[in-house]
Design a protein around this motif. Structure first.
Motif, short mmCIF file in Angstrom:
data_model
loop_
_atom_site.label_atom_id
_atom_site.label_comp_id
_atom_site.label_asym_id
_atom_site.label_seq_id
_atom_site.Cartn_x
_atom_site.Cartn_y
_atom_site.Cartn_z
N ALA A 3 0.83 -1.21 0.00
CA ALA A 3 0.00 0.00 0.00
C ALA A 3 0.86 1.26 0.00
CB ALA A 3 -0.93 0.00 1.21
N LEU A 4 1.94 1.25 0.78
CA LEU A 4 2.84 2.41 0.81
C LEU A 4 3.49 2.63 -0.55
CD1 LEU A 4 4.54 1.95 4.31
CD2 LEU A 4 2.97 3.78 3.63
N VAL A 5 3.94 1.54 -1.17
CA VAL A 5 4.57 1.66 -2.49
C VAL A 5 3.56 2.16 -3.52
CG1 VAL A 5 5.65 0.36 -4.36
CG2 VAL A 5 6.30 -0.10 -1.99
N PHE A 6 2.38 1.55 -3.55
CA PHE A 6 1.36 1.93 -4.50
C PHE A 6 0.88 3.36 -4.28
CE2 PHE A 6 -3.33 2.31 -4.90
CZ PHE A 6 -3.42 2.33 -6.30
N GLY A 7 0.54 3.69 -3.03
CA GLY A 7 0.02 5.02 -2.74
C GLY A 7 1.02 6.12 -3.01
N THR A 8 2.27 5.91 -2.58
CA THR A 8 3.31 6.93 -2.79
C THR A 8 3.62 7.10 -4.27
OG1 THR A 8 4.28 6.38 -0.64
CG2 THR A 8 5.65 7.62 -2.17
N ALA A 9 3.70 6.00 -5.00
CA ALA A 9 4.01 6.08 -6.43
C ALA A 9 2.92 6.82 -7.20
CB ALA A 9 4.20 4.67 -7.00
N VAL A 10 1.67 6.51 -6.92
CA VAL A 10 0.57 7.18 -7.63
C VAL A 10 0.55 8.66 -7.31
CG1 VAL A 10 -1.95 7.35 -7.76
CG2 VAL A 10 -0.85 5.12 -7.83
N ALA A 11 0.68 9.01 -6.02
CA ALA A 11 0.65 10.43 -5.63
C ALA A 11 1.84 11.18 -6.20
CB ALA A 11 0.62 10.54 -4.11
N PHE A 12 3.01 10.56 -6.16
CA PHE A 12 4.23 11.20 -6.66
C PHE A 12 4.11 11.47 -8.16
CE2 PHE A 12 8.47 11.37 -8.38
CZ PHE A 12 9.20 12.06 -7.41
N LEU A 13 3.72 10.46 -8.94
CA LEU A 13 3.63 10.63 -10.39
C LEU A 13 2.51 11.57 -10.79
CD1 LEU A 13 4.21 6.93 -11.56
CD2 LEU A 13 5.82 8.84 -11.67
N ALA A 14 1.39 11.53 -10.05
CA ALA A 14 0.25 12.39 -10.39
C ALA A 14 0.59 13.87 -10.23
CB ALA A 14 -0.95 12.03 -9.52
N THR A 15 1.41 14.20 -9.24
CA THR A 15 1.76 15.61 -9.02
C THR A 15 3.06 16.01 -9.72
OG1 THR A 15 2.83 14.92 -6.94
CG2 THR A 15 0.58 15.77 -6.81
N GLY A 52 -1.20 16.07 -19.07
CA GLY A 52 -2.53 16.23 -18.51
C GLY A 52 -3.32 14.93 -18.45
N TRP A 53 -3.24 14.11 -19.52
CA TRP A 53 -4.01 12.87 -19.56
C TRP A 53 -3.52 11.89 -18.49
CZ3 TRP A 53 -1.72 8.16 -20.30
CH2 TRP A 53 -0.40 8.17 -20.80
N LEU A 54 -2.19 11.85 -18.29
CA LEU A 54 -1.64 10.94 -17.30
C LEU A 54 -1.99 11.41 -15.88
CD1 LEU A 54 0.04 8.47 -16.60
CD2 LEU A 54 2.10 9.88 -16.75
N SER A 73 -4.66 13.12 -15.01
CA SER A 73 -6.08 12.82 -14.78
C SER A 73 -6.29 11.33 -14.49
CB SER A 73 -6.91 13.24 -16.00
OG SER A 73 -6.79 14.63 -16.23
N LEU A 74 -5.57 10.50 -15.22
CA LEU A 74 -5.70 9.06 -15.01
C LEU A 74 -5.23 8.66 -13.62
CD1 LEU A 74 -6.19 6.15 -16.02
CD2 LEU A 74 -3.85 6.17 -16.92
N LEU A 75 -4.09 9.19 -13.20
CA LEU A 75 -3.54 8.84 -11.89
C LEU A 75 -4.41 9.37 -10.75
CD1 LEU A 75 0.26 9.41 -12.60
CD2 LEU A 75 -0.90 7.22 -12.28
N PHE A 76 -4.95 10.57 -10.92
CA PHE A 76 -5.81 11.13 -9.87
C PHE A 76 -7.15 10.39 -9.78
CE2 PHE A 76 -3.22 15.09 -9.69
CZ PHE A 76 -3.14 15.18 -8.31
N SER A 77 -7.54 9.67 -10.82
CA SER A 77 -8.80 8.92 -10.78
C SER A 77 -8.64 7.56 -10.13
CB SER A 77 -9.35 8.74 -12.19
OG SER A 77 -8.50 7.91 -12.97
N LEU A 78 -7.39 7.09 -9.97
CA LEU A 78 -7.18 5.76 -9.39
C LEU A 78 -7.53 5.67 -7.90
CD1 LEU A 78 -3.86 4.62 -11.15
CD2 LEU A 78 -6.21 3.95 -11.68
N PRO A 79 -7.10 6.62 -7.05
CA PRO A 79 -7.43 6.48 -5.61
C PRO A 79 -8.92 6.42 -5.31
CG PRO A 79 -5.65 8.05 -5.92
CD PRO A 79 -6.16 7.73 -7.28
N PRO A 80 -9.77 7.32 -5.88
CA PRO A 80 -11.21 7.16 -5.59
C PRO A 80 -11.76 5.82 -6.05
CG PRO A 80 -10.75 9.32 -6.57
CD PRO A 80 -9.50 8.51 -6.69
N LEU A 81 -11.24 5.32 -7.18
CA LEU A 81 -11.68 4.01 -7.65
C LEU A 81 -11.26 2.91 -6.69
CD1 LEU A 81 -12.99 2.35 -9.93
CD2 LEU A 81 -10.73 2.24 -11.02
#
Length: 336
Positions: A113-125, A130-132, A134-142
């Motif tokens: 969870a730490l690896v997944f959560g940190t990687a998604v947040a890091f890459l999203a910001t 723009g498309w990437l 938006s895609l990354l920011f849509s993953l956590p709510p899903l």
């Protein structure tokens, strides 16, 4: 500091008492009788009424509810949760036997969870696409919205039954941990990603980021050395929530994958209305929760030294309201 610790200990005691009391009240209000369930009377098995009364007297269930509550609470304070109604084992022994399997599962899921959560947040910001973003920011709510049992069933169908890469059931060996850990890690990692990504976005708008840019620092250097370190404080704050998610999720995951552990023991004990076991598990889970939160409170000054000078929880969001925040951050960054 002593006064603060005393207050936190009193809060912890209050949480434990409330957890014990609520679990006792809920189980007591259920319509059926745990002794009858254990004896098979609810399943239609003929049972001698005198034997039922004898068992109720053995477990103290024939006494007034106030007496039952007081006896259970006074024993629980001494660490004695009694004997399981359905199995006849000591509650502490049953929890101790189930704990190692759950600890392995929870620890593996936490790392993922730490690896997944940190990687998604890091890459999203970090990304400028723009498309990437938006895609990354849509993953956590899903990840938060998708039911855990559904994820587990999909992983079983795909990787166990169809591709036959991992065993479907059991808890012997590392290969039995991978699918349950991924199932448990997804919602927890999604929570981490949501909190960390929001905090990173807020941190990127702070004046000290502009100062670092003016000094010629690269985007990657700012993200790793400055923004990520300060933005991790809100994610650190929800450590208690993360532990709670892991303990709650283990009930579903261990049931889906037929793993022996605290979650499976909880599910079986609730179905049997095994009051001593359920109360022991509830108090154990609440104890873990309050200890994690207490440890987080004590470790805050090590993560952010500004907290010892009158700061509070909340990281970038909270400190952004402080009029001296910009100067303090610049001083902290200069020391780094």
């Amino acid at each position: 500091m002593v006064r603060y610790l005393g207050f936190r200990v009193l809060q912890a005691v209050g949480v434990l008492w409330a957890a014990f009391t609520v679990s006792f009240a809920v189980l007591y209000l259920l319509p059926s009788d745990p002794v009858s369930i254990a004896a098979g009377a609810d399943a239609g098995t003929p049972v001698d009424a005198a034997a039922i009364e004898q068992l109720q007297a053995r477990f103290g269930l024939d006494q007034p509810v106030a007496v039952q509550y007081w006896n259970a609470l006074s024993h629980a304070v001494r660490g004695d949760f009694g004997i399981s109604i359905s199995t006849g084992r000591q509650v502490t022994d049953a929890i101790a036997d189930a704990l190692p399997s759950t600890l392995v599962l929870a620890a593996t899921a936490l790392v993922l969870a730490l690896v997944f959560g940190t990687a998604v947040a890091f890459l999203a910001t970090y990304t400028r696409a723009g498309w990437l973003r938006s895609l990354l920011f849509s993953l956590p709510p899903l990840g938060v919205a998708v039911p855990t049992f559904w994820v587990g069933l999909i992983l079983l169908q795909l990787f166990s039954f169809r591709l036959k890469l991992f065993p479907a059931f059991g808890d012997q060996g590392i290969e039995h941990v991978i699918l349950p850990a991924i199932t448990l890690a997804l919602p927890t990692g999604a929570v981490i990603a949501q909190v960390l990504a929001t905090s990173l976005q807020t941190t990127w708008r702070q004046p000290f980021i502009e100062a670092a840019r003016a000094k010629g620092a690269s985007r990657l250097h700012i993200q790793t050395r400055h923004a990520l370190r300060l933005s991790s404080i809100p994610a650190f704050t929800i450590a208690g929530v993360i532990v709670g998610n892991l303990l709650a999720g283990s009930v579903v995951v261990e049931t889906v994958f037929s793993r022996a552990g605290i979650g499976r023991l909880t599910q079986m004990s609730v179905m049997a209305q095994d009051i001593p076991v359920v109360q022991g598990i509830v108090v154990f889970s609440a104890t873990v929760f309050v200890l994690v939160n207490l440890a987080v409170d004590l470790l805050y000054p090590l993560v952010d030294p500004r907290i010892t000078h009158g700061g509070s929880r909340g990281g970038a969001d909270a400190t952004a309201e402080d009029p001296t925040h910009d100067d303090t951050l610049l001083e902290v960054e200069a020391r780094v």
